[in-house]
Write an enzyme that holds these catalytic residues in place. Sequence first.
Site, PDB file in Angstrom:
ATOM      1  N   ASP A 153     -28.333   8.233  -1.746  1.00  0.00           N
ATOM      2  CA  ASP A 153     -29.594   7.521  -1.933  1.00  0.00           C
ATOM      3  C   ASP A 153     -29.296   6.022  -1.775  1.00  0.00           C
ATOM      4  O   ASP A 153     -28.128   5.614  -1.722  1.00  0.00           O
ATOM      5  CB  ASP A 153     -30.145   7.833  -3.324  1.00  0.00           C
ATOM      6  CG  ASP A 153     -31.506   7.195  -3.577  1.00  0.00           C
ATOM      7  OD1 ASP A 153     -32.232   6.917  -2.614  1.00  0.00           O
ATOM      8  OD2 ASP A 153     -31.824   6.967  -4.756  1.00  0.00           O
ATOM      9  N   TYR A 154     -30.341   5.205  -1.704  1.00  0.00           N
ATOM     10  CA  TYR A 154     -30.135   3.761  -1.552  1.00  0.00           C
ATOM     11  C   TYR A 154     -30.341   3.044  -2.888  1.00  0.00           C
ATOM     12  O   TYR A 154     -29.385   2.634  -3.534  1.00  0.00           O
ATOM     13  CB  TYR A 154     -31.065   3.191  -0.480  1.00  0.00           C
ATOM     14  CG  TYR A 154     -30.834   1.723  -0.232  1.00  0.00           C
ATOM     15  CD1 TYR A 154     -29.729   1.303   0.504  1.00  0.00           C
ATOM     16  CD2 TYR A 154     -31.690   0.745  -0.741  1.00  0.00           C
ATOM     17  CE1 TYR A 154     -29.479  -0.046   0.725  1.00  0.00           C
ATOM     18  CE2 TYR A 154     -31.448  -0.603  -0.523  1.00  0.00           C
ATOM     19  CZ  TYR A 154     -30.350  -0.995   0.204  1.00  0.00           C
ATOM     20  OH  TYR A 154     -30.104  -2.330   0.421  1.00  0.00           O
ATOM     21  N   ASP A 155     -31.586   2.910  -3.321  1.00  0.00           N
ATOM     22  CA  ASP A 155     -31.880   2.180  -4.568  1.00  0.00           C
ATOM     23  C   ASP A 155     -31.315   2.926  -5.772  1.00  0.00           C
ATOM     24  O   ASP A 155     -31.556   4.116  -5.955  1.00  0.00           O
ATOM     25  CB  ASP A 155     -33.398   2.011  -4.732  1.00  0.00           C
ATOM     26  CG  ASP A 155     -33.990   1.113  -3.670  1.00  0.00           C
ATOM     27  OD1 ASP A 155     -33.875  -0.112  -3.797  1.00  0.00           O
ATOM     28  OD2 ASP A 155     -34.548   1.646  -2.689  1.00  0.00           O
TER      29      ASP A 155
ATOM     30  N   ASP B 218     -29.441   8.831  -7.708  1.00  0.00           N
ATOM     31  CA  ASP B 218     -29.811   8.533  -9.094  1.00  0.00           C
ATOM     32  C   ASP B 218     -31.224   8.946  -9.458  1.00  0.00           C
ATOM     33  O   ASP B 218     -31.566   9.046 -10.632  1.00  0.00           O
ATOM     34  CB  ASP B 218     -29.694   7.027  -9.346  1.00  0.00           C
ATOM     35  CG  ASP B 218     -30.870   6.257  -8.748  1.00  0.00           C
ATOM     36  OD1 ASP B 218     -31.071   6.348  -7.504  1.00  0.00           O
ATOM     37  OD2 ASP B 218     -31.618   5.615  -9.500  1.00  0.00           O
TER      38      ASP B 218
END
Length: 267
Positions: A33-35, A210
């Site tokens: 994932d990124y954020d 997350d």
Amino acid sequence: MTSGEDPAGVLDRELRTVAARVARVPRLLVACDYDGTLAPIVEDPAMAAPLLEAVAAIRGLAALPQTSVAVISGRALRDLTALSRLPSEVHLVGSHGSEFDVGFVDALPPDRHRLRADLHRELENVIRDQPGVKLEVKPASVAVHLRTAPRDVARRVATAVRDGPATWDGIQVTNGKEVVELSVITTHKGTALDTLRAQLSASAVVFVGDDVTDENAFAHLRGPDVGVKVGPGETLARYRVADPLDAARLLAVLLQTRREWLFAEHP
């Protein structure tokens, strides 16, 4: 991480062992994932920059033979590309798996375009005069961001969205951290991971994330795959790290182990 520092850092011993084992499969796919995973969560999403340690590890992994790296994010693909600034060797997937390329919007049939336009208008009505609530329009969806809204406003808007446009025919709802996203197509990070696995002929997948939306990806892991949850909260992932810095440490372990193994096997 400074030069000469153990890349494993404070990682759990079991996770280090599992990471070292999966790093030795014939064809490895590392997806994140990124954020909240590569980039710490910040109040202004436009300022969410990836950690330098994470970028270094991802670049290193993507440069290795028989190794693929992907970032699967809820962000629109154009925003993800601009923010991450990752090399073209990294596969970027936006909008929770519905955007594999920048021309995706042209592939939507006319009825889906019309539904998205209707959805956008209705959501504008829902959030009008609601402080701190923001809309993000994507090629196949509209996200309602609640992070900067007062808690009573966030609850009121979330309820109005879920009781209103979220009930429309043809709408898929994705609940994330302080965001509700309504999509005019059916997709999620798990199906995106399946697509990447097949296209890249991956022997095993490591997925790190997350968010609540990452649970769909964890649910699609199997066999030698490894799922790692970043931060607190219930999860289907077997392993957990504390924060994005520890996620970067995990990526560094994968890079170091796989590089050593590949060059030992194929000097």
